[in-house]
Design a protein around this motif. Structure first.
Motif, mmCIF file in Angstrom:
data_model
loop_
_atom_site.group_PDB
_atom_site.id
_atom_site.type_symbol
_atom_site.label_atom_id
_atom_site.label_comp_id
_atom_site.label_asym_id
_atom_site.label_seq_id
_atom_site.Cartn_x
_atom_site.Cartn_y
_atom_site.Cartn_z
ATOM 1 N N UNK A 163 1.140 -1.394 -0.390
ATOM 2 C CA UNK A 163 -0.098 -0.003 -0.137
ATOM 3 C C UNK A 163 0.578 1.283 0.472
ATOM 4 N N UNK A 164 2.301 0.929 -0.058
ATOM 5 C CA UNK A 164 3.029 2.084 0.219
ATOM 6 C C UNK A 164 2.728 3.485 -1.103
ATOM 7 N N UNK A 165 2.595 2.076 -2.494
ATOM 8 C CA UNK A 165 2.998 3.457 -3.470
ATOM 9 C C UNK A 165 1.889 4.255 -3.571
ATOM 10 N N UNK A 166 1.456 5.708 -3.483
ATOM 11 C CA UNK A 166 0.603 6.633 -2.999
ATOM 12 C C UNK A 166 -0.128 6.732 -4.828
ATOM 13 N N UNK A 167 0.468 5.984 -5.668
ATOM 14 C CA UNK A 167 -0.633 5.623 -6.771
ATOM 15 C C UNK A 167 -1.729 5.198 -7.085
ATOM 16 N N UNK A 168 -1.263 4.638 -5.467
ATOM 17 C CA UNK A 168 -3.044 3.269 -4.831
ATOM 18 C C UNK A 168 -4.256 4.179 -5.286
ATOM 19 N N UNK A 169 -5.642 3.774 -5.641
ATOM 20 C CA UNK A 169 -6.792 4.668 -5.794
ATOM 21 C C UNK A 169 -7.164 4.445 -4.312
ATOM 22 N N UNK A 170 -7.833 5.126 -4.086
ATOM 23 C CA UNK A 170 -8.172 5.549 -2.131
ATOM 24 C C UNK A 170 -9.105 4.430 -2.676
ATOM 25 N N UNK A 171 -9.622 4.091 -1.155
ATOM 26 C CA UNK A 171 -10.637 2.659 -1.577
ATOM 27 C C UNK A 171 -12.657 3.563 -1.463
ATOM 28 N N UNK A 172 -13.166 2.852 -2.213
ATOM 29 C CA UNK A 172 -13.655 3.376 -2.434
ATOM 30 C C UNK A 172 -15.062 3.014 -1.317
ATOM 31 N N UNK A 173 -15.911 4.457 -1.121
ATOM 32 C CA UNK A 173 -16.726 4.150 0.112
ATOM 33 C C UNK A 173 -18.076 4.583 -0.214
ATOM 34 N N UNK A 174 -19.242 4.023 0.102
ATOM 35 C CA UNK A 174 -20.598 4.242 -0.324
ATOM 36 C C UNK A 174 -20.982 5.310 0.875
ATOM 37 N N UNK A 175 -21.713 6.182 -0.355
ATOM 38 C CA UNK A 175 -21.946 7.549 -0.304
ATOM 39 C C UNK A 175 -22.808 8.319 0.922
ATOM 40 N N UNK A 176 -23.730 7.076 1.822
ATOM 41 C CA UNK A 176 -24.389 6.971 3.020
ATOM 42 C C UNK A 176 -25.211 7.020 2.577
ATOM 43 N N UNK A 177 -26.207 7.731 1.877
ATOM 44 C CA UNK A 177 -27.404 7.499 1.338
ATOM 45 C C UNK A 177 -28.155 6.348 1.410
ATOM 46 N N UNK A 178 -29.385 7.219 1.349
ATOM 47 C CA UNK A 178 -30.532 5.388 1.144
ATOM 48 C C UNK A 178 -30.406 4.626 2.277
ATOM 49 N N UNK A 179 -30.074 5.231 3.742
ATOM 50 C CA UNK A 179 -30.073 3.934 4.746
ATOM 51 C C UNK A 179 -32.028 3.436 4.938
ATOM 52 N N UNK A 180 -32.784 3.478 3.948
ATOM 53 C CA UNK A 180 -34.002 2.476 3.947
ATOM 54 C C UNK A 180 -33.975 2.577 2.366
ATOM 55 N N UNK A 181 -35.079 1.720 1.968
ATOM 56 C CA UNK A 181 -35.015 1.961 0.000
ATOM 57 C C UNK A 181 -35.547 2.801 0.243
ATOM 58 N N UNK A 182 -35.027 3.806 -1.149
ATOM 59 C CA UNK A 182 -35.596 4.917 -1.938
ATOM 60 C C UNK A 182 -37.015 4.340 -1.997
ATOM 61 N N UNK A 183 -37.318 5.892 -2.054
ATOM 62 C CA UNK A 183 -39.703 6.216 -1.763
ATOM 63 C C UNK A 183 -39.501 7.206 -2.949
ATOM 64 N N UNK A 184 -40.392 6.776 -4.363
ATOM 65 C CA UNK A 184 -40.402 8.079 -5.288
ATOM 66 C C UNK A 184 -41.525 7.834 -6.118
ATOM 67 N N UNK A 185 -41.255 8.951 -7.189
ATOM 68 C CA UNK A 185 -42.070 8.474 -8.234
ATOM 69 C C UNK A 185 -41.409 8.474 -9.044
ATOM 70 N N UNK A 186 -41.336 7.704 -10.574
ATOM 71 C CA UNK A 186 -40.356 7.858 -12.054
ATOM 72 C C UNK A 186 -41.397 8.260 -13.251
ATOM 73 N N UNK A 187 -40.932 8.497 -14.326
ATOM 74 C CA UNK A 187 -42.486 8.795 -15.615
ATOM 75 C C UNK A 187 -42.595 7.561 -15.784
ATOM 76 N N UNK A 188 -41.248 6.730 -16.043
ATOM 77 C CA UNK A 188 -41.113 5.957 -16.991
ATOM 78 C C UNK A 188 -42.737 4.398 -17.674
#
Ligand code: GLA
Length: 400
Positions: free
Chosen positions: A24-49
Protein backbone atom coordinates in the motif's frame (compact mmCIF):
# COMPACT_ATOMS: atom_id res chain seq x y z
CA UNK A 1 4.73 -32.57 12.18
CA UNK A 2 8.01 -30.79 13.17
CA UNK A 3 7.54 -27.51 15.02
CA UNK A 4 8.76 -24.44 13.05
CA UNK A 5 11.88 -22.92 14.51
CA UNK A 6 11.62 -19.64 16.48
CA UNK A 7 13.71 -18.03 13.74
CA UNK A 8 11.21 -19.04 11.06
CA UNK A 9 8.32 -17.76 13.19
CA UNK A 10 10.08 -14.40 13.65
CA UNK A 11 10.74 -14.19 9.90
CA UNK A 12 7.09 -14.89 9.01
CA UNK A 13 5.87 -12.34 11.54
CA UNK A 14 8.13 -9.67 10.06
CA UNK A 15 6.98 -10.51 6.54
CA UNK A 16 3.35 -10.24 7.65
CA UNK A 17 4.00 -6.77 9.02
CA UNK A 18 6.09 -5.55 6.12
CA UNK A 19 4.42 -6.98 3.03
CA UNK A 20 0.97 -5.38 3.28
CA UNK A 21 2.38 -1.97 4.09
CA UNK A 22 4.80 -2.31 1.20
CA UNK A 23 1.87 -3.16 -1.07
CA UNK A 24 0.00 0.00 0.00
CA UNK A 25 3.07 2.23 0.19
CA UNK A 26 2.84 3.50 -3.36
CA UNK A 27 0.62 6.56 -3.10
CA UNK A 28 -0.59 5.89 -6.65
CA UNK A 29 -3.12 3.42 -5.20
CA UNK A 30 -6.66 4.71 -5.57
CA UNK A 31 -8.42 5.59 -2.34
CA UNK A 32 -10.75 2.85 -1.14
CA UNK A 33 -14.25 3.23 -2.55
CA UNK A 34 -16.80 4.26 0.01
CA UNK A 35 -20.55 4.19 -0.17
CA UNK A 36 -22.13 7.66 -0.18
CA UNK A 37 -24.08 7.13 3.03
CA UNK A 38 -27.45 7.76 1.33
CA UNK A 39 -30.59 5.60 1.13
CA UNK A 40 -30.30 4.03 4.56
CA UNK A 41 -33.85 2.79 3.92
CA UNK A 42 -35.13 1.86 0.43
CA UNK A 43 -35.69 5.01 -1.70
CA UNK A 44 -39.31 6.06 -2.17
CA UNK A 45 -40.66 8.28 -4.91
CA UNK A 46 -42.08 8.40 -8.41
CA UNK A 47 -40.58 7.76 -11.86
CA UNK A 48 -42.06 8.77 -15.21
CA UNK A 49 -41.23 5.68 -17.28
CA UNK A 50 -43.88 3.02 -16.53
CA UNK A 51 -46.78 5.36 -17.31
CA UNK A 52 -45.42 8.06 -19.64
CA UNK A 53 -42.35 6.48 -21.31
CA UNK A 54 -40.92 9.09 -23.76
CA UNK A 55 -44.12 11.10 -23.63
CA UNK A 56 -42.87 13.13 -20.67
CA UNK A 57 -42.74 16.90 -20.28
CA UNK A 58 -42.36 19.68 -17.78
CA UNK A 59 -46.09 20.17 -17.21
CA UNK A 60 -46.55 16.51 -16.31
CA UNK A 61 -43.67 16.54 -13.86
CA UNK A 62 -45.02 19.68 -12.18
CA UNK A 63 -48.48 18.15 -11.96
CA UNK A 64 -47.01 15.03 -10.37
CA UNK A 65 -44.98 17.05 -7.85
CA UNK A 66 -48.07 19.10 -6.95
CA UNK A 67 -50.05 15.90 -6.44
CA UNK A 68 -47.40 14.19 -4.34
CA UNK A 69 -47.10 17.20 -2.07
CA UNK A 70 -50.84 17.35 -1.45
CA UNK A 71 -52.30 13.83 -1.79
CA UNK A 72 -50.54 12.27 1.19
CA UNK A 73 -47.65 10.68 -0.74
CA UNK A 74 -45.00 13.09 0.51
CA UNK A 75 -46.21 12.66 4.08
CA UNK A 76 -46.11 8.89 3.63
CA UNK A 77 -42.43 9.06 2.64
CA UNK A 78 -42.43 9.31 -1.17
CA UNK A 79 -39.62 11.73 -1.76
CA UNK A 80 -37.92 11.53 -5.17
CA UNK A 81 -39.56 12.79 -8.38
CA UNK A 82 -37.51 11.15 -11.13
CA UNK A 83 -37.65 11.92 -14.86
CA UNK A 84 -36.65 8.80 -16.78
CA UNK A 85 -35.51 8.64 -20.41
CA UNK A 86 -36.14 11.22 -23.15
CA UNK A 87 -35.67 14.58 -21.40
CA UNK A 88 -32.39 15.14 -23.29
CA UNK A 89 -31.48 17.50 -26.07
CA UNK A 90 -28.22 17.30 -28.04
CA UNK A 91 -24.77 17.92 -26.58
CA UNK A 92 -23.55 21.49 -27.06
CA UNK A 93 -20.31 22.47 -28.81
CA UNK A 94 -18.33 21.80 -25.62
CA UNK A 95 -19.93 18.43 -25.03
CA UNK A 96 -22.30 19.50 -22.27
CA UNK A 97 -25.72 17.89 -22.26
CA UNK A 98 -28.78 20.04 -22.95
CA UNK A 99 -32.49 19.34 -22.48
CA UNK A 100 -35.31 19.00 -24.97
CA UNK A 101 -36.46 22.60 -25.01
CA UNK A 102 -39.83 21.76 -26.59
CA UNK A 103 -40.81 19.44 -23.78
CA UNK A 104 -38.99 21.31 -21.01
CA UNK A 105 -39.24 24.98 -22.04
CA UNK A 106 -38.37 26.25 -18.57
CA UNK A 107 -35.30 24.04 -18.36
CA UNK A 108 -34.32 21.30 -15.94
CA UNK A 109 -32.87 23.62 -13.29
CA UNK A 110 -36.16 25.50 -12.93
CA UNK A 111 -38.03 22.20 -12.79
CA UNK A 112 -35.74 20.89 -10.05
CA UNK A 113 -36.22 24.14 -8.15
CA UNK A 114 -39.98 23.71 -8.45
CA UNK A 115 -39.84 20.13 -7.16
CA UNK A 116 -37.64 21.29 -4.27
CA UNK A 117 -40.09 24.08 -3.48
CA UNK A 118 -42.69 21.38 -2.87
CA UNK A 119 -40.43 19.76 -0.26
CA UNK A 120 -39.55 16.90 -2.62
CA UNK A 121 -36.29 15.77 -4.22
CA UNK A 122 -35.45 15.64 -7.91
CA UNK A 123 -34.03 12.81 -9.98
CA UNK A 124 -32.92 12.31 -13.54
CA UNK A 125 -31.84 9.51 -15.92
CA UNK A 126 -28.80 8.76 -18.04
CA UNK A 127 -26.97 5.79 -19.49
CA UNK A 128 -23.46 4.35 -19.33
CA UNK A 129 -23.36 3.89 -23.11
CA UNK A 130 -23.17 6.22 -26.09
CA UNK A 131 -26.97 6.38 -26.23
CA UNK A 132 -29.82 5.87 -23.79
CA UNK A 133 -32.33 3.10 -24.40
CA UNK A 134 -34.59 5.75 -25.95
CA UNK A 135 -31.82 6.84 -28.36
CA UNK A 136 -30.82 10.08 -26.58
CA UNK A 137 -27.18 10.98 -25.82
CA UNK A 138 -25.66 8.69 -23.19
CA UNK A 139 -22.95 9.66 -20.71
CA UNK A 140 -20.07 7.53 -22.02
CA UNK A 141 -17.03 9.77 -22.31
CA UNK A 142 -18.89 12.65 -20.61
CA UNK A 143 -19.26 11.26 -17.09
CA UNK A 144 -17.61 14.12 -15.18
CA UNK A 145 -19.23 16.77 -17.36
CA UNK A 146 -22.67 15.24 -16.86
CA UNK A 147 -22.28 14.80 -13.11
CA UNK A 148 -21.27 18.44 -12.89
CA UNK A 149 -24.30 19.51 -14.93
CA UNK A 150 -26.69 17.43 -12.81
CA UNK A 151 -25.26 18.87 -9.58
CA UNK A 152 -25.61 22.41 -10.96
CA UNK A 153 -29.25 21.67 -11.84
CA UNK A 154 -29.94 20.41 -8.31
CA UNK A 155 -30.28 16.70 -9.07
CA UNK A 156 -30.62 14.45 -5.98
CA UNK A 157 -30.95 11.04 -7.68
CA UNK A 158 -29.48 9.54 -10.84
CA UNK A 159 -30.82 6.42 -12.54
CA UNK A 160 -28.04 5.14 -14.80
CA UNK A 161 -29.02 2.70 -17.55
CA UNK A 162 -27.05 0.17 -19.60
CA UNK A 163 -28.06 0.47 -23.29
CA UNK A 164 -25.44 0.89 -26.08
CA UNK A 165 -22.57 -0.07 -23.78
CA UNK A 166 -20.94 -2.51 -26.22
CA UNK A 167 -18.13 -4.37 -24.49
CA UNK A 168 -17.87 -1.99 -21.52
CA UNK A 169 -17.24 -3.57 -18.14
CA UNK A 170 -20.19 -2.81 -15.90
CA UNK A 171 -18.31 -2.49 -12.62
CA UNK A 172 -15.82 -0.11 -14.21
CA UNK A 173 -18.51 1.98 -15.94
CA UNK A 174 -20.65 2.35 -12.79
CA UNK A 175 -17.59 3.13 -10.67
CA UNK A 176 -16.59 5.91 -13.06
CA UNK A 177 -19.97 7.63 -12.75
CA UNK A 178 -20.05 7.05 -8.97
CA UNK A 179 -16.68 8.79 -8.70
CA UNK A 180 -17.90 11.63 -10.90
CA UNK A 181 -21.00 12.08 -8.75
CA UNK A 182 -18.96 12.05 -5.55
CA UNK A 183 -16.60 14.64 -7.00
CA UNK A 184 -19.49 17.13 -7.27
CA UNK A 185 -19.84 17.16 -3.48
CA UNK A 186 -23.62 16.90 -3.82
CA UNK A 187 -25.67 14.10 -2.21
CA UNK A 188 -26.94 12.13 -5.20
CA UNK A 189 -28.54 8.71 -4.79
CA UNK A 190 -27.06 6.41 -7.44
CA UNK A 191 -29.50 3.95 -9.01
CA UNK A 192 -27.78 1.37 -11.22
CA UNK A 193 -29.97 -0.04 -13.99
CA UNK A 194 -27.93 -2.87 -15.44
CA UNK A 195 -30.80 -5.43 -15.33
CA UNK A 196 -28.79 -7.97 -13.32
CA UNK A 197 -26.75 -9.14 -16.32
CA UNK A 198 -23.31 -8.85 -14.65
CA UNK A 199 -24.66 -9.81 -11.20
CA UNK A 200 -24.34 -6.32 -9.66
CA UNK A 201 -25.35 -7.65 -6.25
CA UNK A 202 -21.82 -9.12 -6.06
CA UNK A 203 -19.96 -5.83 -6.61
CA UNK A 204 -22.26 -2.82 -6.59
CA UNK A 205 -22.83 -2.20 -2.89
CA UNK A 206 -19.71 -0.04 -2.59
CA UNK A 207 -20.58 1.88 -5.76
CA UNK A 208 -24.21 2.88 -5.56
CA UNK A 209 -27.41 2.64 -3.58
CA UNK A 210 -29.61 0.32 -5.62
CA UNK A 211 -29.18 -1.98 -8.57
CA UNK A 212 -31.78 -3.49 -10.84
CA UNK A 213 -31.86 -7.27 -10.48
CA UNK A 214 -34.00 -8.06 -13.53
CA UNK A 215 -35.22 -6.96 -16.94
CA UNK A 216 -38.01 -4.38 -17.14
CA UNK A 217 -41.28 -4.89 -15.32
CA UNK A 218 -44.51 -4.83 -17.30
CA UNK A 219 -48.04 -4.28 -16.05
CA UNK A 220 -48.91 -7.99 -16.14
CA UNK A 221 -49.26 -10.60 -13.41
CA UNK A 222 -46.86 -13.18 -14.82
CA UNK A 223 -44.86 -14.31 -17.83
CA UNK A 224 -42.21 -12.95 -20.15
CA UNK A 225 -43.35 -10.38 -22.72
CA UNK A 226 -40.65 -9.47 -25.26
CA UNK A 227 -38.00 -7.82 -23.09
CA UNK A 228 -40.14 -7.36 -20.03
CA UNK A 229 -41.42 -9.50 -17.22
CA UNK A 230 -44.62 -9.87 -15.24
CA UNK A 231 -44.71 -9.32 -11.49
CA UNK A 232 -44.38 -13.00 -10.48
CA UNK A 233 -41.33 -13.55 -12.72
CA UNK A 234 -39.62 -10.59 -11.12
CA UNK A 235 -40.51 -11.73 -7.60
CA UNK A 236 -38.91 -15.11 -8.22
CA UNK A 237 -35.71 -13.61 -9.64
CA UNK A 238 -35.34 -11.04 -6.86
CA UNK A 239 -36.16 -13.25 -3.87
CA UNK A 240 -32.97 -15.37 -3.74
CA UNK A 241 -30.84 -12.20 -3.69
CA UNK A 242 -32.00 -11.25 -0.18
CA UNK A 243 -28.56 -11.69 1.46
CA UNK A 244 -27.10 -8.86 -0.68
CA UNK A 245 -29.46 -6.06 0.41
CA UNK A 246 -29.00 -3.79 3.40
CA UNK A 247 -28.98 -0.14 4.50
CA UNK A 248 -27.54 2.01 1.69
CA UNK A 249 -27.52 -0.77 -0.91
CA UNK A 250 -30.69 -2.42 -2.17
CA UNK A 251 -31.83 -4.97 -4.71
CA UNK A 252 -34.15 -3.18 -7.15
CA UNK A 253 -36.83 -5.37 -8.77
CA UNK A 254 -37.96 -2.31 -10.80
CA UNK A 255 -40.59 0.34 -10.32
CA UNK A 256 -44.17 -0.21 -9.25
CA UNK A 257 -47.00 -0.79 -11.71
CA UNK A 258 -49.70 -0.19 -9.07
CA UNK A 259 -52.51 1.86 -10.64
CA UNK A 260 -51.55 1.35 -14.29
CA UNK A 261 -54.56 -0.85 -15.01
CA UNK A 262 -53.17 -4.24 -16.05
CA UNK A 263 -53.70 -6.09 -12.76
CA UNK A 264 -56.68 -6.49 -10.45
CA UNK A 265 -56.75 -4.59 -7.16
CA UNK A 266 -56.01 -7.84 -5.33
CA UNK A 267 -52.96 -8.41 -7.53
CA UNK A 268 -51.71 -4.84 -7.10
CA UNK A 269 -52.04 -5.27 -3.34
CA UNK A 270 -49.88 -8.42 -3.58
CA UNK A 271 -47.34 -6.63 -5.83
CA UNK A 272 -47.01 -3.76 -3.33
CA UNK A 273 -46.89 -6.08 -0.29
CA UNK A 274 -44.10 -8.19 -1.80
CA UNK A 275 -42.08 -5.12 -2.83
CA UNK A 276 -42.46 -3.74 0.70
CA UNK A 277 -41.38 -7.01 2.30
CA UNK A 278 -38.43 -7.44 -0.10
CA UNK A 279 -37.13 -4.01 1.01
CA UNK A 280 -37.43 -2.90 -2.62
CA UNK A 281 -37.35 0.77 -3.58
CA UNK A 282 -40.98 1.98 -3.62
CA UNK A 283 -41.00 4.06 -6.77
CA UNK A 284 -44.57 4.65 -7.96
CA UNK A 285 -44.90 4.29 -11.74
CA UNK A 286 -48.46 5.47 -12.29
CA UNK A 287 -50.08 8.87 -12.84
CA UNK A 288 -50.21 9.85 -9.18
CA UNK A 289 -52.16 13.00 -10.06
CA UNK A 290 -55.07 10.82 -11.21
CA UNK A 291 -55.51 7.90 -8.84
CA UNK A 292 -58.65 5.99 -7.96
CA UNK A 293 -59.35 5.09 -4.34
CA UNK A 294 -58.03 1.52 -4.60
CA UNK A 295 -54.68 2.74 -5.97
CA UNK A 296 -54.41 5.44 -3.33
CA UNK A 297 -55.25 2.96 -0.53
CA UNK A 298 -52.47 0.66 -1.71
CA UNK A 299 -49.72 3.24 -2.24
CA UNK A 300 -50.57 5.08 0.98
CA UNK A 301 -50.85 2.14 3.40
CA UNK A 302 -48.58 3.46 6.16
CA UNK A 303 -48.25 0.15 7.97
CA UNK A 304 -47.07 -1.67 4.84
CA UNK A 305 -44.71 1.22 4.06
CA UNK A 306 -43.33 0.97 7.61
CA UNK A 307 -42.38 -2.65 6.91
CA UNK A 308 -40.46 -1.52 3.83
CA UNK A 309 -38.79 1.38 5.62
CA UNK A 310 -37.87 -0.55 8.78
CA UNK A 311 -34.44 0.61 9.92
CA UNK A 312 -33.04 -2.91 10.32
CA UNK A 313 -33.03 -2.99 6.51
CA UNK A 314 -33.36 -6.74 6.02
CA UNK A 315 -34.82 -7.97 2.74
CA UNK A 316 -37.60 -10.42 3.61
CA UNK A 317 -37.73 -13.79 1.97
CA UNK A 318 -39.88 -16.82 1.27
CA UNK A 319 -39.71 -19.17 4.26
CA UNK A 320 -42.12 -21.78 2.90
CA UNK A 321 -43.08 -22.79 -0.62
CA UNK A 322 -45.98 -25.22 -0.92
CA UNK A 323 -46.51 -24.83 -4.67
CA UNK A 324 -49.14 -22.14 -5.03
CA UNK A 325 -49.19 -21.38 -1.31
CA UNK A 326 -46.29 -19.45 0.17
CA UNK A 327 -45.19 -17.88 3.45
CA UNK A 328 -42.83 -14.90 3.44
CA UNK A 329 -41.16 -13.23 6.43
CA UNK A 330 -39.12 -10.09 7.16
CA UNK A 331 -37.54 -9.50 10.58
CA UNK A 332 -38.08 -5.96 11.89
CA UNK A 333 -36.01 -3.77 14.21
CA UNK A 334 -38.34 -4.24 17.21
CA UNK A 335 -38.07 -8.04 17.06
CA UNK A 336 -41.42 -8.49 15.33
CA UNK A 337 -41.89 -10.06 11.90
CA UNK A 338 -43.79 -8.87 8.87
CA UNK A 339 -45.40 -11.94 7.32
CA UNK A 340 -47.13 -12.45 3.99
CA UNK A 341 -49.34 -15.42 3.27
CA UNK A 342 -49.41 -15.52 -0.52
CA UNK A 343 -51.78 -17.53 -2.70
CA UNK A 344 -50.65 -17.83 -6.34
CA UNK A 345 -53.46 -20.26 -7.12
CA UNK A 346 -56.89 -19.79 -8.65
CA UNK A 347 -59.03 -20.69 -5.59
CA UNK A 348 -59.22 -19.23 -2.08
CA UNK A 349 -57.21 -21.40 0.34
CA UNK A 350 -56.20 -21.33 4.00
CA UNK A 351 -52.48 -20.77 4.63
CA UNK A 352 -50.80 -21.37 7.99
CA UNK A 353 -47.56 -19.91 9.34
CA UNK A 354 -45.92 -21.66 12.29
CA UNK A 355 -43.96 -19.54 14.75
CA UNK A 356 -40.98 -21.86 14.31
CA UNK A 357 -40.80 -20.78 10.63
CA UNK A 358 -40.29 -17.24 11.90
CA UNK A 359 -37.58 -18.16 14.40
CA UNK A 360 -39.98 -17.97 17.35
CA UNK A 361 -40.61 -20.78 19.86
CA UNK A 362 -43.88 -22.64 19.32
CA UNK A 363 -44.94 -21.83 22.90
CA UNK A 364 -44.78 -18.05 22.31
CA UNK A 365 -47.97 -16.03 22.55
CA UNK A 366 -47.80 -13.25 19.96
CA UNK A 367 -49.87 -10.29 18.90
CA UNK A 368 -51.01 -10.39 15.27
CA UNK A 369 -52.03 -7.27 13.36
CA UNK A 370 -53.59 -7.43 9.89
CA UNK A 371 -51.89 -4.67 7.87
CA UNK A 372 -54.46 -4.44 5.07
CA UNK A 373 -57.51 -4.64 7.36
CA UNK A 374 -55.71 -2.30 9.77
CA UNK A 375 -56.82 -4.21 12.86
CA UNK A 376 -55.40 -6.22 15.73
CA UNK A 377 -56.43 -9.86 15.87
CA UNK A 378 -56.54 -11.84 19.11
CA UNK A 379 -53.15 -12.94 20.50
CA UNK A 380 -52.15 -16.36 19.20
CA UNK A 381 -49.88 -19.16 20.27
CA UNK A 382 -47.79 -21.31 17.91
CA UNK A 383 -49.33 -20.39 14.58
CA UNK A 384 -51.56 -18.12 12.55
CA UNK A 385 -53.90 -19.24 9.81
CA UNK A 386 -55.96 -17.20 7.35
CA UNK A 387 -57.90 -17.80 4.16
CA UNK A 388 -56.16 -16.09 1.26
CA UNK A 389 -57.90 -15.05 -1.97
CA UNK A 390 -56.54 -16.19 -5.38
CA UNK A 391 -53.51 -14.05 -6.38
CA UNK A 392 -53.92 -12.35 -3.00
CA UNK A 393 -52.06 -11.86 0.22
CA UNK A 394 -52.81 -11.63 3.88
CA UNK A 395 -50.12 -9.43 5.36
CA UNK A 396 -49.64 -9.31 9.12
CA UNK A 397 -47.16 -8.11 11.70
CA UNK A 398 -46.46 -10.66 14.40
CA UNK A 399 -45.04 -9.27 17.64
CA UNK A 400 -43.91 -11.33 20.63
C1 GLA B 1 -34.50 0.57 -19.88
C2 GLA B 1 -34.72 0.59 -18.37
C3 GLA B 1 -36.11 1.12 -18.08
C4 GLA B 1 -36.27 2.51 -18.66
C5 GLA B 1 -35.97 2.48 -20.16
C6 GLA B 1 -35.91 3.88 -20.74
O1 GLA B 1 -35.33 -0.36 -20.51
O2 GLA B 1 -34.55 -0.68 -17.82
O3 GLA B 1 -36.36 1.14 -16.68
O4 GLA B 1 -35.41 3.39 -18.00
O5 GLA B 1 -34.73 1.85 -20.43
O6 GLA B 1 -35.63 3.86 -22.11
Amino acid sequence: MPRPSPRLIALLATAALVLPSAAFAADKDPPPRVANGLAQTPPMGWNSWNKFACNIDEATVRRVADAMASNGMKDAGYQYVVIDDCWHGARDANGFITYDAKRFPGGIKALADYVHSKGLKFGIYSDAGRQTCGGRPGSQGHEYQDAKTYAAWGVDYLKYDWCSTGTRNAEEAYTLMADALRETGRDIVFSMCEWGTAKPWLWASAIGNLWRTTGDITDKWDGKHDYSLGVLRIVDLNEPLHPFAGPGHWNDPDMLEVGNGGLTTTEYRSHFSLWALMAAPLIAGNDVANMDKDTRDILLNREVIAVNQDRLGVQGRRVRDDGDLEVWSKPLADGSRAVILFNRGEAAKPITVDWTELGYPATLKAQVRDLWAGKDLVAMKGRFVATVQPHGVVMVRIAP
